[in-house]
Design a protein around this motif. Structure first.
Motif, PDB file in Angstrom:
ATOM      1  N   LEU A 191       0.728  -1.256   0.067  1.00 56.22           N
ATOM      2  CA  LEU A 191      -0.061   0.026   0.132  1.00 56.22           C
ATOM      3  C   LEU A 191       0.874   1.069  -0.021  1.00 56.22           C
ATOM      4  O   LEU A 191       1.613   1.247   0.897  1.00 56.22           O
ATOM      5  N   ASP A 192       0.636   2.036  -1.100  1.00 56.38           N
ATOM      6  CA  ASP A 192       1.445   3.414  -1.019  1.00 56.38           C
ATOM      7  C   ASP A 192       0.587   4.413  -0.820  1.00 56.38           C
ATOM      8  O   ASP A 192      -0.695   4.339  -1.378  1.00 56.38           O
ATOM      9  N   TYR A 193       0.878   5.577   0.030  1.00 58.45           N
ATOM     10  CA  TYR A 193       0.086   6.656   0.244  1.00 58.45           C
ATOM     11  C   TYR A 193       1.117   7.739   0.837  1.00 58.45           C
ATOM     12  O   TYR A 193       2.299   7.556   1.181  1.00 58.45           O
ATOM     13  N   PRO A 194       0.656   8.917   0.747  1.00 56.48           N
ATOM     14  CA  PRO A 194       1.398  10.249   1.140  1.00 56.48           C
ATOM     15  C   PRO A 194       1.338  10.144   2.710  1.00 56.48           C
ATOM     16  O   PRO A 194       0.597   9.806   3.415  1.00 56.48           O
ATOM     17  N   ALA A 195       2.558  10.488   3.227  1.00 55.62           N
ATOM     18  CA  ALA A 195       2.745  10.267   4.745  1.00 55.62           C
ATOM     19  C   ALA A 195       1.910  11.362   5.397  1.00 55.62           C
ATOM     20  O   ALA A 195       1.536  11.012   6.537  1.00 55.62           O
ATOM     21  N   ALA A 196       1.492  12.176   5.026  1.00 58.18           N
ATOM     22  CA  ALA A 196       0.696  13.536   5.499  1.00 58.18           C
ATOM     23  C   ALA A 196      -0.748  12.984   5.756  1.00 58.18           C
ATOM     24  O   ALA A 196      -1.573  13.482   6.338  1.00 58.18           O
ATOM     25  N   TRP A 197      -1.240  12.062   4.736  1.00 61.48           N
ATOM     26  CA  TRP A 197      -2.694  11.653   4.898  1.00 61.48           C
ATOM     27  C   TRP A 197      -2.898  10.329   5.746  1.00 61.48           C
ATOM     28  O   TRP A 197      -4.112  10.283   6.375  1.00 61.48           O
ATOM     29  N   ASP A 248       5.055  -3.926   7.930  1.00 59.61           N
ATOM     30  CA  ASP A 248       6.105  -3.098   7.847  1.00 59.61           C
ATOM     31  C   ASP A 248       5.657  -1.990   7.099  1.00 59.61           C
ATOM     32  O   ASP A 248       4.951  -1.979   6.144  1.00 59.61           O
ATOM     33  N   VAL A 249       6.406  -0.906   7.523  1.00 54.34           N
ATOM     34  CA  VAL A 249       6.186   0.451   6.850  1.00 54.34           C
ATOM     35  C   VAL A 249       7.514   1.263   6.383  1.00 54.34           C
ATOM     36  O   VAL A 249       8.300   1.267   7.434  1.00 54.34           O
ATOM     37  N   ARG A 250       7.810   1.638   5.187  1.00 57.21           N
ATOM     38  CA  ARG A 250       8.949   2.289   4.909  1.00 57.21           C
ATOM     39  C   ARG A 250       8.761   3.573   4.037  1.00 57.21           C
ATOM     40  O   ARG A 250       7.768   3.582   3.466  1.00 57.21           O
ATOM     41  N   ALA A 251       9.595   4.408   4.218  1.00 57.85           N
ATOM     42  CA  ALA A 251       9.765   5.743   3.808  1.00 57.85           C
ATOM     43  C   ALA A 251      10.049   5.404   1.991  1.00 57.85           C
ATOM     44  O   ALA A 251      10.892   4.800   1.912  1.00 57.85           O
ATOM     45  N   ILE A 252       9.443   6.146   1.168  1.00 56.29           N
ATOM     46  CA  ILE A 252       9.910   6.013  -0.208  1.00 56.29           C
ATOM     47  C   ILE A 252      10.253   7.593  -0.546  1.00 56.29           C
ATOM     48  O   ILE A 252       9.826   8.603  -0.356  1.00 56.29           O
ATOM     49  N   GLY A 253      11.240   7.665  -1.290  1.00 59.00           N
ATOM     50  CA  GLY A 253      12.042   8.563  -1.899  1.00 59.00           C
ATOM     51  C   GLY A 253      12.375   9.813  -0.711  1.00 59.00           C
ATOM     52  O   GLY A 253      13.325   9.432   0.038  1.00 59.00           O
ATOM     53  N   GLY A 285      10.726  10.706   1.513  1.00 56.03           N
ATOM     54  CA  GLY A 285       9.935  10.709   2.953  1.00 56.03           C
ATOM     55  C   GLY A 285       8.482  11.248   2.797  1.00 56.03           C
ATOM     56  O   GLY A 285       7.818  11.037   4.001  1.00 56.03           O
ATOM     57  N   SER A 286       7.983  11.839   2.134  1.00 54.63           N
ATOM     58  CA  SER A 286       6.787  12.260   1.810  1.00 54.63           C
ATOM     59  C   SER A 286       5.794  11.371   1.474  1.00 54.63           C
ATOM     60  O   SER A 286       4.515  11.507   1.539  1.00 54.63           O
ATOM     61  N   GLU A 287       6.235  10.124   1.081  1.00 53.60           N
ATOM     62  CA  GLU A 287       5.582   8.938   0.645  1.00 53.60           C
ATOM     63  C   GLU A 287       5.833   7.639   1.585  1.00 53.60           C
ATOM     64  O   GLU A 287       6.951   7.458   2.015  1.00 53.60           O
ATOM     65  N   ARG A 288       4.642   6.930   1.785  1.00 54.25           N
ATOM     66  CA  ARG A 288       5.081   5.593   2.481  1.00 54.25           C
ATOM     67  C   ARG A 288       4.869   4.386   1.776  1.00 54.25           C
ATOM     68  O   ARG A 288       3.892   4.700   1.010  1.00 54.25           O
ATOM     69  N   ARG A 289       5.171   3.096   2.089  1.00 53.75           N
ATOM     70  CA  ARG A 289       4.819   2.200   1.508  1.00 53.75           C
ATOM     71  C   ARG A 289       4.768   0.978   2.873  1.00 53.75           C
ATOM     72  O   ARG A 289       5.611   0.948   3.597  1.00 53.75           O
ATOM     73  N   ALA A 290       3.497   0.464   2.748  1.00 56.36           N
ATOM     74  CA  ALA A 290       3.263  -0.528   3.998  1.00 56.36           C
ATOM     75  C   ALA A 290       3.153  -1.969   3.157  1.00 56.36           C
ATOM     76  O   ALA A 290       2.466  -2.255   2.323  1.00 56.36           O
ATOM     77  N   PHE A 291       3.823  -2.907   3.994  1.00 50.88           N
ATOM     78  CA  PHE A 291       3.530  -4.112   3.287  1.00 50.88           C
ATOM     79  C   PHE A 291       2.601  -4.846   4.225  1.00 50.88           C
ATOM     80  O   PHE A 291       2.709  -4.618   5.477  1.00 50.88           O
TER      81      PHE A 291
END
Length: 97
Positions: free
Chosen positions: A54-60, A80-85, A87-93
């Motif tokens: 699941l990819d989403y903006p960190a602010a949301w 698990d949750v990791r920052a993408i690029g 850090g303004s975007e996150r990827r949850a596994f």
């Protein structure tokens, strides 16, 4: 609004994102995110397994391992949750419950 949030808002308006409901607190929070379920080869190539992401903006949204979410009537647990690029975007596994 930041660029990544504008990008996700445009994708939502185009119908490209999936509604995700996060259980917790007094009310459930629903946001639109990029949900993926790619196949992953396991057991030395003898089987396929789904790797839910699941990819989403960190602010949301703020997710942490152990959180439970619902997507299209199915429940998932955050592994698990990791920052993408930057850090303004996150990827949850996710794992399906």
């Amino acid at each position: 609004m930041l660029a990544v949030e504008l990008f996700y808002e445009s994708a939502r308006n185009a119908g490209l994102l999936t509604a995700v409901t996060v259980a917790g607190g007094p009310i459930n929070q629903t946001v639109h995110c990029a949900f993926r379920a790619p196949d992953e080869t396991v057991l030395d190539g003898f089987a396929l397994s789904r790797d839910y992401q699941l990819d989403y903006p960190a602010a949301w949204l703020t997710l942490a391992p152990g959180d439970t979410i619902e997507i299209a009537g199915s429940s998932y647990q955050v592994r698990d949750v990791r920052a993408i690029g930057d850090g303004s975007e996150r990827r949850a596994f996710l794992s399906q419950l």
